[in-house]
Design a protein around this motif. Structure first.
Motif, PDB file in Angstrom:
ATOM      1  N   ASN A 338       9.730 -14.175 -69.728  1.00 39.91           N
ATOM      2  CA  ASN A 338      10.475 -14.997 -68.782  1.00 39.91           C
ATOM      3  C   ASN A 338       9.826 -14.877 -67.414  1.00 39.91           C
ATOM      4  O   ASN A 338       9.212 -13.842 -67.103  1.00 39.91           O
ATOM      5  N   GLU A 339       9.952 -15.918 -66.630  1.00 38.79           N
ATOM      6  CA  GLU A 339       9.323 -15.938 -65.308  1.00 38.79           C
ATOM      7  C   GLU A 339      10.259 -16.603 -64.306  1.00 38.79           C
ATOM      8  O   GLU A 339      10.857 -17.644 -64.595  1.00 38.79           O
ATOM      9  N   ILE A 340      10.383 -15.973 -63.159  1.00 39.08           N
ATOM     10  CA  ILE A 340      11.166 -16.533 -62.053  1.00 39.08           C
ATOM     11  C   ILE A 340      10.305 -16.447 -60.798  1.00 39.08           C
ATOM     12  O   ILE A 340       9.708 -15.398 -60.514  1.00 39.08           O
ATOM     13  N   VAL A 341      10.232 -17.550 -60.057  1.00 39.09           N
ATOM     14  CA  VAL A 341       9.438 -17.590 -58.834  1.00 39.09           C
ATOM     15  C   VAL A 341      10.386 -17.787 -57.658  1.00 39.09           C
ATOM     16  O   VAL A 341      11.025 -18.846 -57.517  1.00 39.09           O
ATOM     17  N   PHE A 342      10.459 -16.767 -56.814  1.00 36.14           N
ATOM     18  CA  PHE A 342      11.289 -16.821 -55.603  1.00 36.14           C
ATOM     19  C   PHE A 342      10.455 -17.391 -54.459  1.00 36.14           C
ATOM     20  O   PHE A 342       9.305 -16.998 -54.261  1.00 36.14           O
ATOM     21  N   VAL A 343      11.042 -18.314 -53.709  1.00 34.45           N
ATOM     22  CA  VAL A 343      10.363 -18.910 -52.562  1.00 34.45           C
ATOM     23  C   VAL A 343      10.819 -18.199 -51.294  1.00 34.45           C
ATOM     24  O   VAL A 343      12.019 -18.123 -51.013  1.00 34.45           O
ATOM     25  N   LEU A 344       9.854 -17.662 -50.548  1.00 36.35           N
ATOM     26  CA  LEU A 344      10.129 -16.924 -49.310  1.00 36.35           C
ATOM     27  C   LEU A 344       9.531 -17.726 -48.159  1.00 36.35           C
ATOM     28  O   LEU A 344       8.325 -17.951 -48.123  1.00 36.35           O
ATOM     29  N   THR A 345      10.377 -18.147 -47.220  1.00 35.99           N
ATOM     30  CA  THR A 345       9.937 -19.082 -46.186  1.00 35.99           C
ATOM     31  C   THR A 345      10.057 -18.476 -44.801  1.00 35.99           C
ATOM     32  O   THR A 345      11.030 -17.787 -44.483  1.00 35.99           O
ATOM     33  N   GLY A 346       9.024 -18.751 -43.991  1.00 37.52           N
ATOM     34  CA  GLY A 346       9.101 -18.446 -42.575  1.00 37.52           C
ATOM     35  C   GLY A 346       8.716 -17.023 -42.217  1.00 37.52           C
ATOM     36  O   GLY A 346       7.698 -16.497 -42.657  1.00 37.52           O
ATOM     37  N   LEU A 347       9.563 -16.364 -41.425  1.00 37.82           N
ATOM     38  CA  LEU A 347       9.267 -15.039 -40.900  1.00 37.82           C
ATOM     39  C   LEU A 347       9.632 -13.941 -41.897  1.00 37.82           C
ATOM     40  O   LEU A 347      10.388 -14.157 -42.844  1.00 37.82           O
ATOM     41  N   ASP A 348       9.100 -12.744 -41.644  1.00 43.17           N
ATOM     42  CA  ASP A 348       9.482 -11.529 -42.382  1.00 43.17           C
ATOM     43  C   ASP A 348       9.265 -11.661 -43.891  1.00 43.17           C
ATOM     44  O   ASP A 348      10.106 -11.229 -44.704  1.00 43.17           O
ATOM     45  N   GLY A 420      23.556 -13.851 -51.601  1.00 42.30           N
ATOM     46  CA  GLY A 420      23.633 -12.512 -51.042  1.00 42.30           C
ATOM     47  C   GLY A 420      22.293 -11.826 -50.927  1.00 42.30           C
ATOM     48  O   GLY A 420      22.213 -10.595 -51.087  1.00 42.30           O
ATOM     49  N   SER A 421      21.256 -12.587 -50.644  1.00 42.76           N
ATOM     50  CA  SER A 421      19.936 -11.977 -50.559  1.00 42.76           C
ATOM     51  C   SER A 421      19.261 -12.400 -49.253  1.00 42.76           C
ATOM     52  O   SER A 421      19.919 -12.508 -48.223  1.00 42.76           O
ATOM     53  N   TYR A 422      17.984 -12.681 -49.287  1.00 44.49           N
ATOM     54  CA  TYR A 422      17.229 -13.012 -48.072  1.00 44.49           C
ATOM     55  C   TYR A 422      17.594 -14.410 -47.577  1.00 44.49           C
ATOM     56  O   TYR A 422      18.020 -15.276 -48.358  1.00 44.49           O
ATOM     57  N   PRO A 423      17.448 -14.679 -46.292  1.00 46.92           N
ATOM     58  CA  PRO A 423      17.751 -16.007 -45.766  1.00 46.92           C
ATOM     59  C   PRO A 423      16.790 -17.046 -46.352  1.00 46.92           C
ATOM     60  O   PRO A 423      15.593 -16.811 -46.470  1.00 46.92           O
ATOM     61  N   GLY A 424      17.361 -18.185 -46.741  1.00 45.04           N
ATOM     62  CA  GLY A 424      16.551 -19.248 -47.338  1.00 45.04           C
ATOM     63  C   GLY A 424      16.315 -19.065 -48.822  1.00 45.04           C
ATOM     64  O   GLY A 424      15.417 -19.694 -49.388  1.00 45.04           O
ATOM     65  N   PHE A 425      17.144 -18.230 -49.470  1.00 46.45           N
ATOM     66  CA  PHE A 425      16.929 -17.918 -50.886  1.00 46.45           C
ATOM     67  C   PHE A 425      16.919 -19.191 -51.734  1.00 46.45           C
ATOM     68  O   PHE A 425      17.849 -19.993 -51.710  1.00 46.45           O
ATOM     69  N   HIS A 426      15.853 -19.388 -52.497  1.00 44.11           N
ATOM     70  CA  HIS A 426      15.844 -20.352 -53.591  1.00 44.11           C
ATOM     71  C   HIS A 426      14.670 -20.042 -54.505  1.00 44.11           C
ATOM     72  O   HIS A 426      13.785 -19.253 -54.164  1.00 44.11           O
ATOM     73  N   VAL A 427      14.701 -20.632 -55.683  1.00 42.94           N
ATOM     74  CA  VAL A 427      13.647 -20.411 -56.683  1.00 42.94           C
ATOM     75  C   VAL A 427      13.044 -21.769 -57.049  1.00 42.94           C
ATOM     76  O   VAL A 427      13.643 -22.823 -56.807  1.00 42.94           O
ATOM     77  N   THR A 428      11.833 -21.738 -57.647  1.00 38.87           N
ATOM     78  CA  THR A 428      11.147 -23.000 -57.948  1.00 38.87           C
ATOM     79  C   THR A 428      11.775 -23.748 -59.101  1.00 38.87           C
ATOM     80  O   THR A 428      11.616 -24.968 -59.214  1.00 38.87           O
ATOM     81  N   ALA A 429      12.478 -23.041 -59.994  1.00 40.24           N
ATOM     82  CA  ALA A 429      13.137 -23.678 -61.135  1.00 40.24           C
ATOM     83  C   ALA A 429      14.301 -22.802 -61.558  1.00 40.24           C
ATOM     84  O   ALA A 429      14.265 -21.574 -61.374  1.00 40.24           O
ATOM     85  N   PRO A 430      15.347 -23.392 -62.121  1.00 45.95           N
ATOM     86  CA  PRO A 430      16.487 -22.582 -62.563  1.00 45.95           C
ATOM     87  C   PRO A 430      16.042 -21.560 -63.606  1.00 45.95           C
ATOM     88  O   PRO A 430      15.309 -21.906 -64.537  1.00 45.95           O
ATOM     89  N   PRO A 431      16.487 -20.311 -63.485  1.00 47.37           N
ATOM     90  CA  PRO A 431      16.135 -19.308 -64.507  1.00 47.37           C
ATOM     91  C   PRO A 431      16.687 -19.715 -65.862  1.00 47.37           C
ATOM     92  O   PRO A 431      17.757 -20.306 -65.968  1.00 47.37           O
ATOM     93  N   GLY A 432      15.920 -19.409 -66.908  1.00 48.60           N
ATOM     94  CA  GLY A 432      16.340 -19.797 -68.248  1.00 48.60           C
ATOM     95  C   GLY A 432      16.150 -18.680 -69.245  1.00 48.60           C
ATOM     96  O   GLY A 432      16.069 -17.497 -68.895  1.00 48.60           O
ATOM     97  N   LYS A 433      16.080 -19.071 -70.512  1.00 47.01           N
ATOM     98  CA  LYS A 433      15.888 -18.110 -71.581  1.00 47.01           C
ATOM     99  C   LYS A 433      14.429 -17.672 -71.650  1.00 47.01           C
ATOM    100  O   LYS A 433      13.538 -18.329 -71.135  1.00 47.01           O
ATOM    101  N   GLY A 434      14.208 -16.581 -72.333  1.00 54.38           N
ATOM    102  CA  GLY A 434      12.849 -16.161 -72.585  1.00 54.38           C
ATOM    103  C   GLY A 434      12.179 -17.058 -73.611  1.00 54.38           C
ATOM    104  O   GLY A 434      12.838 -17.673 -74.447  1.00 54.38           O
ATOM    105  N   VAL A 435      10.866 -17.161 -73.536  1.00 49.32           N
ATOM    106  CA  VAL A 435      10.099 -17.960 -74.489  1.00 49.32           C
ATOM    107  C   VAL A 435       9.091 -17.047 -75.183  1.00 49.32           C
ATOM    108  O   VAL A 435       8.612 -16.067 -74.603  1.00 49.32           O
ATOM    109  N   PRO A 436       8.750 -17.352 -76.433  1.00 46.58           N
ATOM    110  CA  PRO A 436       7.789 -16.498 -77.139  1.00 46.58           C
ATOM    111  C   PRO A 436       6.413 -16.554 -76.478  1.00 46.58           C
ATOM    112  O   PRO A 436       6.001 -17.591 -75.956  1.00 46.58           O
TER     113      PRO A 436
END
Length: 599
Positions: A338-348, A420-436
């Motif tokens: 499974n893969e999740i990509v968090f987008v971190l924008t701007g400062l810090d 409840g995490s870093y400001p601007g929290f979002h991911v590139t795609a909704p998290p899903g199930k694992g794939v083989p």
């Protein structure tokens, strides 16, 4: 009938067909470099100019895994269905022009594809003789370990040659070496002996037994053709100097001594020059000995000459007996990913990455996957004028055999952080199930243990003999480097790619990076500058890995193998670029102090 054609072969011209090749020359074209290549290529190659044989390479390590999963769902599947769709029009064109077709599109089911081709031929009213090659599938032999879906030996061209000598118009194979698609037709046409002598010397020529040199030349030509438009400007470091919007597919004019001219049909796009051919020669190879089931070709003997526009002659290739063992490609399911990509924008950016990583790790403390990998790609830039260019990407990749751990646990941990995490929290795609995901491994078996079989157009099954003489593969001693450039020349710190080209790729879990210079002075600098230590400096991922360097002076090239960079192979997706396709371009983008005389 063309020279070397079997009785009854359609290789002679038919009314209205293009002119045939000149006597003593076999024109072999390529219409596919992988499963998914340009669909119209088969028709374009058949209508674009004269050919004797048209090949199609559809198989790669990842393809075999895909076909293996297809076969799990349907035992009658396991071949490249695209090839059949291409043949709906192409079969009639090939028949009209007297062009034989040789392809490994049979994958895991060459008999099934051969039957499908016969059915297609009957439906479209084209009389063709279809043969196939089998024996590569060793899965039923067992002993490969748990979860193995495919186990296929890499066969040579002898089975293909037997089918063509029996008058086949279409030859379908399973897993053969890519170059076998060329060595087989060439051996059938010129009468080369694919079994060789029964000892490593010969009464006529003690240094060069049998037809090994000619076969080695055909192997080199086949390696250039196998990846399609990579030989005509595709994926080429110096693409900006040419028009490659739609490069034509390559062909080789092969001569009886194994020498060849690499070219393309007149009027097609792209370019064939020493650079494009050198790049493809270095692709997915290693040292001076390029081993195969038919012959071991000596890449350190290859001579390239530009003999006209879009015409490069390959000559001087020496051949040696093949090794006694055949490579067996094993594909198995390794688990779930499974893969999740968090987008971190701007400062810090770094602080944001630390925060979300810590939160996810805390959430997974009770159900942590077997493998957890984090990678931060600093794609952001300061004072960016778009949000995207102000953002970095934090990639989380997990692997485990438990679908709940890979899916629900990881995806739930990410989703619950949304507010409840870093400001601007979002991911590139909704998290899903694992794939083989798959794992590739290589094993080796003695060639005599593999039942290489040609199934001729009349249904007869012919056992294909193995080479009588083999030689264990050993490294070639490193050649001396060229004379270095004079010391003390003024330099400029610029990208390596201003003076060298590169091409990279994968072989299982290893990466290959071939680098070549465009001038003799560039070669004198490259051979001394790009050592294994320098390579590790420029490619930090390789610093803890084994890096092997090979010098190929005739190609003005150094070829690197980085062992283990790709983990368990492309299907395991162990890194951002899982096939190392762009590793060479990254290397070219690194800066070095380059003598100004080269610039």
């Amino acid at each position: 009938m063309a020279p070397g054609s079997p009785p009854g072969s359609p290789a002679g011209s038919s009314p209205g067909s293009p002119a045939r090749s000149s006597p003593g020359v076999l024109r072999i074209g390529n219409a596919s470099g992988f499963y998914g290549d340009r669909f119209d290529a088969l028709r374009e190659m058949l209508t674009g100019g004269p050919l004797d044989v048209l090949t199609g390479d559809y198989l790669a390590e990842l393809t075999m895994l895909i076909l293996g999963r297809d076969r799990l769902k349907n035992p009658d599947a396991g071949y490249a269905k695209t090839f059949l769709r291409q043949l709906e029009e192409g079969l009639g064109l090939a028949h009209e022009r007297g062009v034989r077709i040789v392809t490994n599109a049979g994958g895991l089911n060459p008999a099934g594809l051969a039957a499908a081709v016969r059915a297609l031929a009957e439906r479209v009213g084209v009389p063709v003789r279809v043969a196939h090659v089998e024996g590569d599938d060793l899965l039923a032999r067992g002993g490969w370990g748990d979860g193995v879906l495919t186990a296929n030996a890499y066969l040579g061209g002898a089975g293909i040659a037997a089918c063509l000598r029996a008058g086949a118009d279409v030859v379908v194979t399973g897993r053969v070496t890519d170059a076998a698609l060329v060595t087989g037709p060439a051996a059938a046409h010129f009468g080369w002996d694919l079994t060789g002598p029964d000892r490593p010397d010969s009464p006529n020529d003690p240094d060069r037994p049998g037809d090994l040199d000619a076969l080695a030349g055909a192997v080199v030509a086949g390696h250039v053709l196998e990846c399609g438009t990579q030989a005509t400007g595709g994926n080429y470091s110096f693409f900006t100097r040419h028009d490659i919007r739609r490069p034509g597919f390559p062909l080789a004019e092969i001569h009886a001594d194994g020498s060849a001219v690499i070219t393309k049909h007149d009027g097609t796009g792209g370019v064939v020059d020493i650079g494009t051919v050198t790049a493809q020669l270095l692709y997915e190879t290693g040292g001076a000995r390029y081993a195969g089931p038919d012959v071991t070709a000596r890449l350190d003997t290859v001579r390239l000459d530009q003999v006209g526009p879009d015409r490069v002659r390959i000559s001087g290739v020496r051949g040696e007996p093949p090794p006694p063992a055949l490579k067996v490609g094993l594909n198995r399911l390794g688990g779930l990913r499974n893969e999740i990509v968090f987008v971190l924008t701007g400062l810090d950016i770094d602080a944001k990455a630390r925060l979300v990583r810590g939160q996810v790790e805390d959430a997974l403390a009770g159900r942590r996957p077997a493998e957890v990998r984090w990678e931060l790609a600093r794609t952001d830039r300061p004072d960016a004028d778009t949000e995207e260019t102000a953002s970095a990407l934090l990639r989380l990749v997990v692997r485990d055999s438990d679908p709940d751990v890979v899916g629900r646990a990881v995806s739930g941990a990410a989703v619950e952080l949304a507010l409840g995490s870093y400001p601007g929290f979002h991911v590139t795609a909704p998290p899903g199930k694992g794939v083989p995901y798959g794992v590739f491994e290589a094993a080796y078996v003695d060639a005599s243990e593999v039942a290489h079989t040609a199934v001729l157009p009349d249904g007869r099954r012919v056992a294909v003999p193995t080479p009588l003489c083999t030689t264990a593969l050993e490294p070639v001693p490193a050649p001396p480097p060229p004379e270095p450039l004079p010391a003390g020349l003024p330099t400029r710190r610029v990208p390596l790619g201003l003076v060298v080209g590169a091409r990279s790729g994968d072989k299982g879990g290893d990466a290959n990076v071939g680098v070549w210079a465009r001038s003799e002075d560039g070669w004198r600098w490259l051979a001394h500058e790009l050592t294994t230590d320098r390579f590790r400096e420029l490619i930090p991922e390789s610093r803890e890995l084994t890096v092997i360097r090979h010098l190929l002076p005739r190609l003005r090239a150094v070829n690197f193998t980085v062992e283990g960079l790709l983990g368990e192979g492309v299907a395991a997706q162990a890194r951002f670029d899982p096939q190392a396709k762009a590793l060479g371009e990254w290397l070219r983008a690194r800066h070095a102090d380059i003598p100004e005389v080269l610039l």
